[in-house]
Scaffold this motif. Structure first.
Motif, mmCIF file in Angstrom:
data_model
loop_
_atom_site.group_PDB
_atom_site.id
_atom_site.type_symbol
_atom_site.label_atom_id
_atom_site.label_comp_id
_atom_site.label_asym_id
_atom_site.label_seq_id
_atom_site.Cartn_x
_atom_site.Cartn_y
_atom_site.Cartn_z
ATOM 1 N N VAL A 297 -16.618 -25.033 14.483
ATOM 2 C CA VAL A 297 -15.900 -24.079 14.866
ATOM 3 C C VAL A 297 -15.180 -23.499 13.814
ATOM 4 N N LEU A 298 -15.400 -24.227 12.622
ATOM 5 C CA LEU A 298 -14.602 -24.067 11.133
ATOM 6 C C LEU A 298 -15.445 -22.536 10.299
ATOM 7 N N ASP A 299 -14.330 -22.002 9.600
ATOM 8 C CA ASP A 299 -15.525 -21.541 8.949
ATOM 9 C C ASP A 299 -15.455 -22.408 7.715
ATOM 10 N N ASN A 300 -16.624 -22.399 5.985
ATOM 11 C CA ASN A 300 -15.876 -23.093 4.624
ATOM 12 C C ASN A 300 -14.830 -22.781 4.204
ATOM 13 N N ASN A 301 -14.929 -24.113 3.776
ATOM 14 C CA ASN A 301 -13.627 -24.129 2.964
ATOM 15 C C ASN A 301 -13.751 -23.240 1.431
ATOM 16 N N PRO A 302 -13.158 -22.414 0.459
ATOM 17 C CA PRO A 302 -13.285 -22.097 -0.751
ATOM 18 C C PRO A 302 -13.465 -23.971 -1.592
ATOM 19 N N PRO A 303 -14.104 -23.788 -2.874
ATOM 20 C CA PRO A 303 -14.570 -24.822 -3.300
ATOM 21 C C PRO A 303 -13.057 -25.401 -3.742
ATOM 22 N N GLY A 304 -12.448 -26.914 -4.616
ATOM 23 C CA GLY A 304 -11.581 -26.711 -5.014
ATOM 24 C C GLY A 304 -10.887 -27.156 -4.296
ATOM 25 N N CYS A 305 -10.567 -27.222 -3.349
ATOM 26 C CA CYS A 305 -9.420 -27.636 -2.035
ATOM 27 C C CYS A 305 -9.269 -29.000 -2.243
ATOM 28 N N THR A 306 -7.842 -29.180 -2.329
ATOM 29 C CA THR A 306 -7.093 -30.242 -2.539
ATOM 30 C C THR A 306 -6.107 -30.702 -0.864
ATOM 31 N N PHE A 307 -5.501 -31.240 -1.028
ATOM 32 C CA PHE A 307 -5.339 -32.062 0.982
ATOM 33 C C PHE A 307 -3.711 -32.383 0.977
ATOM 34 N N THR A 308 -2.866 -32.192 1.341
ATOM 35 C CA THR A 308 -1.319 -33.352 1.255
ATOM 36 C C THR A 308 -1.158 -33.155 2.729
ATOM 37 N N VAL A 309 -0.114 -34.777 3.221
ATOM 38 C CA VAL A 309 0.055 -34.538 4.519
ATOM 39 C C VAL A 309 1.704 -34.234 5.013
ATOM 40 N N LEU A 310 2.108 -33.367 5.415
ATOM 41 C CA LEU A 310 3.152 -33.355 6.087
ATOM 42 C C LEU A 310 3.470 -34.049 7.521
ATOM 43 N N VAL A 311 5.019 -33.876 7.348
ATOM 44 C CA VAL A 311 5.162 -34.817 8.821
ATOM 45 C C VAL A 311 6.374 -33.917 9.025
ATOM 46 N N HIS A 312 5.748 -33.625 10.611
ATOM 47 C CA HIS A 312 7.270 -33.065 11.521
ATOM 48 C C HIS A 312 8.483 -33.784 12.327
ATOM 49 N N THR A 313 9.337 -34.187 12.304
ATOM 50 C CA THR A 313 9.913 -35.025 12.860
ATOM 51 C C THR A 313 11.264 -33.837 13.577
ATOM 52 N N ARG A 314 11.611 -34.897 14.837
ATOM 53 C CA ARG A 314 12.628 -34.646 14.848
ATOM 54 C C ARG A 314 13.832 -34.911 14.686
ATOM 55 N N GLU A 315 15.245 -33.833 15.577
ATOM 56 C CA GLU A 315 16.242 -34.332 14.938
ATOM 57 C C GLU A 315 15.978 -34.283 13.003
ATOM 58 N N ALA A 316 17.055 -35.500 12.476
ATOM 59 C CA ALA A 316 17.595 -35.145 11.432
ATOM 60 C C ALA A 316 16.752 -36.319 10.723
ATOM 61 N N ALA A 317 15.621 -37.078 11.260
ATOM 62 C CA ALA A 317 15.327 -38.513 11.013
ATOM 63 C C ALA A 317 15.617 -38.889 9.619
ATOM 64 N N THR A 318 14.618 -37.426 8.408
ATOM 65 C CA THR A 318 14.046 -37.632 7.286
ATOM 66 C C THR A 318 15.428 -37.932 6.441
ATOM 67 N N LYS A 319 16.528 -37.279 7.075
ATOM 68 C CA LYS A 319 17.427 -38.091 6.101
ATOM 69 C C LYS A 319 17.729 -39.300 5.565
ATOM 70 N N ASN A 320 17.944 -39.802 6.669
ATOM 71 C CA ASN A 320 17.248 -41.321 5.774
ATOM 72 C C ASN A 320 16.484 -41.725 5.561
ATOM 73 N N MET A 321 15.366 -41.395 5.730
ATOM 74 C CA MET A 321 13.585 -41.490 4.528
ATOM 75 C C MET A 321 14.089 -40.800 3.029
ATOM 76 N N GLU A 322 15.476 -40.170 2.472
ATOM 77 C CA GLU A 322 15.180 -39.427 1.051
ATOM 78 C C GLU A 322 16.530 -40.860 0.458
ATOM 79 N N LYS A 323 16.989 -41.197 1.521
ATOM 80 C CA LYS A 323 18.256 -42.388 1.481
ATOM 81 C C LYS A 323 17.121 -43.362 0.566
ATOM 82 N N VAL A 324 16.757 -44.199 1.468
ATOM 83 C CA VAL A 324 16.422 -45.213 1.052
ATOM 84 C C VAL A 324 14.677 -44.935 1.119
ATOM 85 N N GLN A 325 14.063 -45.040 0.620
ATOM 86 C CA GLN A 325 12.905 -44.877 -0.328
ATOM 87 C C GLN A 325 12.288 -46.569 0.327
ATOM 88 N N VAL A 326 10.951 -45.422 1.531
ATOM 89 C CA VAL A 326 10.369 -47.376 1.885
ATOM 90 C C VAL A 326 9.623 -47.680 1.119
#
Lengths: 456, 210
Positions: free
Chosen positions: B136-165
């Motif tokens: 169901v998907l078309d082919n991707n162009p060559p040379g692709c890269t990937f990354t992972v994003l996380v959408h969080t509720r509220e402001a959970a990432t504030k803590n994440m930036e302060k404390v490096q897991v």
């Protein structure tokens, strides 16, 4: 017959984007597998004739005789449509070709084919061969009284030669006993085949046996081989059919099979399962085990164990092969004496015992044995240029049978995209990369992964 | 049987473990199926009793593991709304986004003994759907890269930036250009509902991938 099934298949393939295998179709629609194969074929023809825009891909099951390394073998493969003609041309005699699956997606490997059938078969576990073309009237689960009797007998050390592969079976000889008690029909059938001695005749015998005694296990061999497409020679094939004990024992002797080009050594497995039914399990299990060691060492070996019908020949073969691992065994840790737990004991009348006591001790696959085996291990190191190189090689390592887990056993080249190895995930001990911090900063360029491949 | 609340962290950890394992397998499978990396680095492994393709490149594996290790605490506290695997072309424009929408019921109740095998079955179905998504998907162009994003509720990432897991593995706020895709088609792949977890997988695909 109404053509409603064509609409059904159309819905599955196009609307739901499913992979429709013949087995899944037969279980879903409740039809015999041969009918399902024909349905798929007609559907494919119809769609191809219509030349509609939707692109369909199909895979086929091809089976036939071919000669590999000088010995004939029966080869069964699932191939993609574009490779079908090439595979057929390679075979001396093509015995059967039929549609295996139809799907829209162009599959890169065969794992989804197995995945498709898994749940369907699991739901119909008790009667998954209801619609199958392969059946054996004698293969029925034992009643509880018979089972009890077998277990009682198992506690008494048997007089006949019986070495059960406890390190490989989940249940120990409790299962080997029931299979020994199979109705005499199979024994008689098998005994009559024992007369042939020569290699050639044994080949024919095997194909005959395959046809006659095409036991449930052959169909199970297909499913089990799909079930363990990457599993080791004696991997615990406990995934699906844990209920049926006799079948379980048979399954455990499935040859390791590969995926897109699967070589299911059908005659070998059926032969071995029949031998298993006989009382001479011991020889087979030992021969098989040695073979497993050998197959781990070499690439797909063609069927070498033939003429095992003759006791002497099989014993000779076993003797020949036993000699090989001996030099290694001396390096092993102390080998505990074989405890006779669940009735596993090599009786003394056997000639081989006197001749090679050490190797026989090895062969008594007891619960805890230390052995050496060659294992495919990945070795990651940094080469001159600072790039990481991962090499896969066979490393001899000692192991104890109690911790036997499915082992990868294929070729050690990681350039091939289709791997035959199928093992649990191992924790690889390697140094932490220093590059990982740069990969998370989005503006900077991601380090190229091709460096990994340029150094080989 | 037992009705546990989110405060019962043990159970939350179990769910997070299951989910992170699944996400790891799913990410590897997406990289394999979408040809982000050459198939040679992938190796067949077993998960949920079926064969799956996992990479054996150490850096890649470490990256994915570290990523999910940081995501796990968010899932435990039910603060992660979506985990997105974005495939980008050479100019860092996203061409595909595999969105895993996750939600957990507030009252986790285990009322069935076959819960885990049921969940396994559902996850198996998700894996199967990812394997056939190239239809169901078309082919991707060559040379692709990937990354992972996380959408969080509220402001959970504030803590994440302060404390490096994880040390030296910082998370930063994603760029707009990666979060939003122009001319996106939405292709649903699979939805799963179970007592402990609800997950939806769909793909946002760029109409013209060059």
């Amino acid at each position: 017959m109404d053509d409603l099934y064509l609409d059904n298949i159309d819905e599955f393939v196009n609307d739901q984007n499913k992979i429709v295998t013949y087995k899944w179709l037969s279980l879903t629609l409740g039809v015999h597998v041969n009918t399902a194969k024909q349905m798929l074929y007609h559907y494919l023809q119809q769609k191809r004739n219509e030349s509609s825009r939707t692109l369909l891909h199909a895979t086929y099951l091809v089976s036939g005789k071919c000669v590999e390394n000088g010995s004939t073998c029966h080869k069964v493969s699932v191939v993609r449509e574009d490779k079908l003609d090439a595979v057929k041309a390679k075979m001396d005699m093509t015995i059967s070709v039929h549609v295996y699956s139809v799907q829209r997606a162009e599959l890169k490997d065969s794992s989804p084919l197995y995945n498709t059938d898994y749940d369907a078969v699991k739901e119909n576990l008790k009667n998954c061969n209801k619609y199958s073309a392969i059946s054996c009237a004698a293969a029925v689960p034992m009643s509880s009284t018979e089972l009890q009797r077998a277990q009682e007998m198992a506690s008494v050390p048997p007089v006949e030669k019986e070495i059960s592969k406890t390190g490989l079976n989940e249940n120990t000889s409790a299962t080997s006993k029931p299979s020994a008690k199979q109705p005499a029909g199979i024994m008689g059938m098998f005994a009559s085949k024992n007369a042939s001695k020569s290699q050639e005749s044994s080949m024919e015998v095997k194909t005959e046996q395959k046809d006659d005694s095409s036991l449930v296990e052959t169909s199970k061999s297909k499913t089990a081989s799909k079930a363990n497409p990457m599993s080791n020679f004696f991997g615990k094939s406990a995934q699906k059919k844990a209920d049926e004990k006799p079948n379980k024992n048979i399954k455990e002797e499935k040859a390791a099979s590969s995926t897109a080009i699967a070589i299911i050594k059908k005659s070998q497995t059926s032969l071995k399962s029949e031998i298993d039914i006989k009382d001479e399990q011991s020889k087979v299990s030992s021969a098989l085990k040695i073979e497993s060691k050998d197959t781990q060492n070499k690439t797909k070996r063609p069927e070498v164990v033939d003429s095992d019908d003759e006791k002497m020949e099989s014993q000779q073969k076993k003797r020949r092969r036993i000699k090989k691992p001996q030099p290694d065994s001396s390096d092993d840790e102390v080998v505990p004496d074989s405890p006779p737990v669940p009735n596993v004991q090599t009786p003394s009348p056997k000639k081989e015992v006197n001749r090679e006591p050490v190797s026989n001790q090895e062969e008594n696959s007891e619960v805890k044995r230390r052995k050496r085996r060659r294992v495919l291990k990945s070795n990651t190191f940094v080469d001159e240029d600072g790039s990481f190189v991962t090499e896969k090689g066979y490393v001899s390592e000692s192991y104890s049978e109690s911790e036997d887990k499915p082992e990868p056993n294929s070729q050690a080249k990681d350039s091939s995209s289709l791997k035959h190895s199928f093992g649990k995930r191992e924790k690889e001990k390697k140094e932490k990369s220093q590059k990982k911090t740069s990969t998370t900063n989005k503006p900077t360029k991601q380090p190229s992964i091709m460096g990994f491949f340029q150094k080989k | 049987m037992a009705t546990l609340t989110r405060q019962d962290l043990n159970f939350g950890q179990v769910v997070a473990d299951i989910l992170c394992e699944f996400l790891e397998v799913a990410i590897h499978l997406i990289l394999y199926v979408r040809d982000v990396y050459p198939s040679g680095i992938f190796q067949k492994r077993k998960k949920y009793n079926v064969p799956v393709q996992m990479s054996c490149h150490p850096d890649l594996n470490q990256y994915i593991q570290d990523t999910l290790h940081c995501v796990k605490p968010l899932i435990e506290k039910n603060e992660a709304e979506k985990v997105v695997v974005v495939i980008m072309d050479k100019e860092h424009h996203p061409v595909e986004r595999f969105v895993f929408e996750i939600s957990q019921p507030p009252l986790l109740s285990i009322n069935s003994e076959t819960l885990l095998s049921h969940v396994e079955q559902l996850l198996r179905a998700m894996i199967l759907k990812i394997s056939v998504c190239d239809a169901v998907l078309d082919n991707n162009p060559p040379g692709c890269t990937f990354t992972v994003l996380v959408h969080t509720r509220e402001a959970a990432t504030k803590n994440m930036e302060k404390v490096q897991v994880i040390k030296d593995f910082p998370w930063i706020v994603a760029d707009e250009q990666e979060v939003h895709m122009e001319e996106a088609k939405l292709i649903p792949l699979k939805t799963m509902t179970s007592d402990i977890l609800k997950m939806q997988l769909y793909v946002e695909e760029k109409t013209q991938k060059t």
